[in-house]
Design a protein around this motif. Structure first.
Motif, mmCIF file in Angstrom:
data_model
loop_
_atom_site.group_PDB
_atom_site.id
_atom_site.type_symbol
_atom_site.label_atom_id
_atom_site.label_comp_id
_atom_site.label_asym_id
_atom_site.label_seq_id
_atom_site.Cartn_x
_atom_site.Cartn_y
_atom_site.Cartn_z
ATOM 1 N N GLN A 97 0.821 -1.192 0.000
ATOM 2 C CA GLN A 97 0.000 0.000 0.000
ATOM 3 C C GLN A 97 0.862 1.252 0.000
ATOM 4 O OE1 GLN A 97 -2.625 -0.367 3.353
ATOM 5 N NE2 GLN A 97 -4.063 -1.615 2.221
ATOM 6 N N THR B 83 -0.027 9.723 7.268
ATOM 7 C CA THR B 83 -1.111 10.369 6.520
ATOM 8 C C THR B 83 -1.433 11.761 7.057
ATOM 9 O OG1 THR B 83 -2.790 9.268 7.885
ATOM 10 C CG2 THR B 83 -2.130 8.170 5.846
ATOM 11 N N GLU C 226 -9.027 8.786 -3.810
ATOM 12 C CA GLU C 226 -8.206 8.758 -2.596
ATOM 13 C C GLU C 226 -8.423 7.450 -1.856
ATOM 14 O OE1 GLU C 226 -6.071 9.636 -0.391
ATOM 15 O OE2 GLU C 226 -5.193 11.310 -1.467
ATOM 16 N N ALA C 227 -7.387 7.041 -1.115
ATOM 17 C CA ALA C 227 -7.509 5.893 -0.218
ATOM 18 C C ALA C 227 -7.674 6.340 1.229
ATOM 19 C CB ALA C 227 -6.285 5.002 -0.353
ATOM 20 N N ASP C 228 -7.076 7.487 1.571
ATOM 21 C CA ASP C 228 -7.138 7.990 2.939
ATOM 22 C C ASP C 228 -8.551 8.508 3.245
ATOM 23 O OD1 ASP C 228 -5.633 9.065 5.433
ATOM 24 O OD2 ASP C 228 -6.714 10.806 4.664
ATOM 25 N N GLU C 229 -9.150 8.026 4.343
ATOM 26 C CA GLU C 229 -10.549 8.344 4.647
ATOM 27 C C GLU C 229 -10.772 9.832 4.871
ATOM 28 O OE1 GLU C 229 -12.035 5.995 7.835
ATOM 29 O OE2 GLU C 229 -11.697 4.081 6.817
ATOM 30 N N GLU D 237 -13.390 6.295 -4.046
ATOM 31 C CA GLU D 237 -12.331 5.669 -3.262
ATOM 32 C C GLU D 237 -11.552 4.723 -4.156
ATOM 33 O OE1 GLU D 237 -11.729 3.187 0.933
ATOM 34 O OE2 GLU D 237 -13.730 3.437 0.071
ATOM 35 N N THR E 56 -8.006 2.265 -3.599
ATOM 36 C CA THR E 56 -6.915 1.854 -2.722
ATOM 37 C C THR E 56 -5.882 1.047 -3.486
ATOM 38 O OG1 THR E 56 -8.102 -0.146 -2.042
ATOM 39 C CG2 THR E 56 -8.407 1.825 -0.694
#
Length: 235
Positions: free
Chosen positions: A3, A8, A65-68, A88, A90
Motif C-alpha cells: 500500500q 497520513t 483517494e484511499a485515505d478516509e 475511493e 486503494t
C-alpha cells in the motif's frame, strides 16, 4: 504490491501548507493537461487542488483517494461540481477500466513496488491511453521529511523511464522540471532538516521565481530538477 506508505496526517498537513503555491500548481497542471483525453482518473488526489485546476482547464476528471479523511474532504469539496467525480481507490489496485489517462502526481514514490504499481495503472487505461506522472528527483536530496511522508525513493529520469518500460508502457516524455528548485529542496529539507511550509518564503518563491523558471523550461530541457515529469502510453 504494498500500500501507499507514510504518515497520513503529515501528508495532509504538507498538502495544506502548499495550498498557496498557485503558480507552481498551474505549471504542473499545464504539463499534464495536453495528454489527458476525455476521461481522466487522478490517483492520490489529496485535497483536490490539482483536480480543481484541471477541471477549470476543461478536463472531465475522476478524483480518487484511499485515505478516509482526504476522501471526505474531496467529497465535500466537489459535492456540487459536476465536472469532478470522487471515488475511493486503494492500492493495490486489482480492477481494470477504460480511462483515457491516469495521472499521479507525487504518488509513485510512496509505493514500494513501483513497476507493479505502474502495471496496475496501465490496467485502468484504454489502449493508447496515457499515464502522466510527477515524482521527486535525485536520491541525494532524500531527507527525513521524504521518509516521514513515505517516500521509498527519489528518481532519476532514466530510472523512471526504465520502470515505465519494464511495466510494458511506451515512454513519450521523461525529463526533469524545476531545475533550481532541487537546490532549494536540498538546502531546506536535507541540510536544514525542514519541510516546505506556508509563509513569506514560499509566497515569494511562487510569485517571483516560478513564472520565470516556467518560461525558461518551456524552451530548454534541464539536466536536473526537483522533480521528473513523465508521460507513457499503454500500447
Amino acid at each position: 504490491m504494498t500500500q501507499i506508505s507514510g504518515d497520513t496526517h503529515l501528508q495532509s498537513d504538507a498538502l495544506e501548507d502548499l495550498t498557496s503555491a498557485v503558480n507552481y500548481r498551474k505549471w504542473l497542471c499545464s504539463l499534464g493537461f495536453p495528454h489527458f483525453g476525455d476521461d481522466v482518473l487522478e490517483i492520490g488526489s489529496g485535497l483536490g487542488h490539482y483536480a480543481s485546476e484541471w477541471a477549470d482547464m476543461g478536463a472531465r476528471i475522476t478524483a480518487s483517494e484511499a485515505d478516509e479523511s482526504r476522501l471526505r474532504t474531496l467529497r465535500k469539496r466537489f459535492a456540487h461540481d459536476a465536472r469532478v467525480t470522487v471515488r475511493e481507490l486503494t492500492v493495490p489496485i486489482s480492477e481494470t477500466a477504460d480511462y483515457s489517462s491516469v495521472v499521479a502526481y507525487n504518488v509513485l514514490e510512496h509505493i514500494e513496488d513501483d513497476v507493479a504499481a505502474l502495471r496496475s495503472f496501465s490496467g485502468l487505461l484504454r489502449h493508447g491511453g496515457a499515464i502522466v506522472l510527477v515524482v521527486p528527483a535525485f536520491e541525494f536530496a532524500m531527507s527525513r521529511f521524504d521518509r516521514a511522508i513515505g517516500h521509498h525513493r527519489r528518481y532519476r529520469a532514466a530510472g523512471l523511464a526504465r520502470a515505465l518500460t519494464e511495466a510494458g508502457l511506451t515512454v513519450e516524455h521523461c525529463h526533469y522540471i524545476n531545475g533550481p528548485g532541487l537546490l532549494a529542496w536540498y538546502v531546506t529539507c536535507r541540510l536544514l532538516g525542514g519541510r516546505p511550509k506556508e509563509g513569506p518564503m514560499l509566497t515569494a518563491y511562487d510569485k517571483l521565481y516560478v513564472p520565470v523558471e516556467r518560461r525558461i523550461e518551456s524552451r530548454l530541457r534541464m539536466p536536473f530538477g526537483q522533480s521528473v515529469f513523465a508521460v507513457a502510453r499503454r500500447p
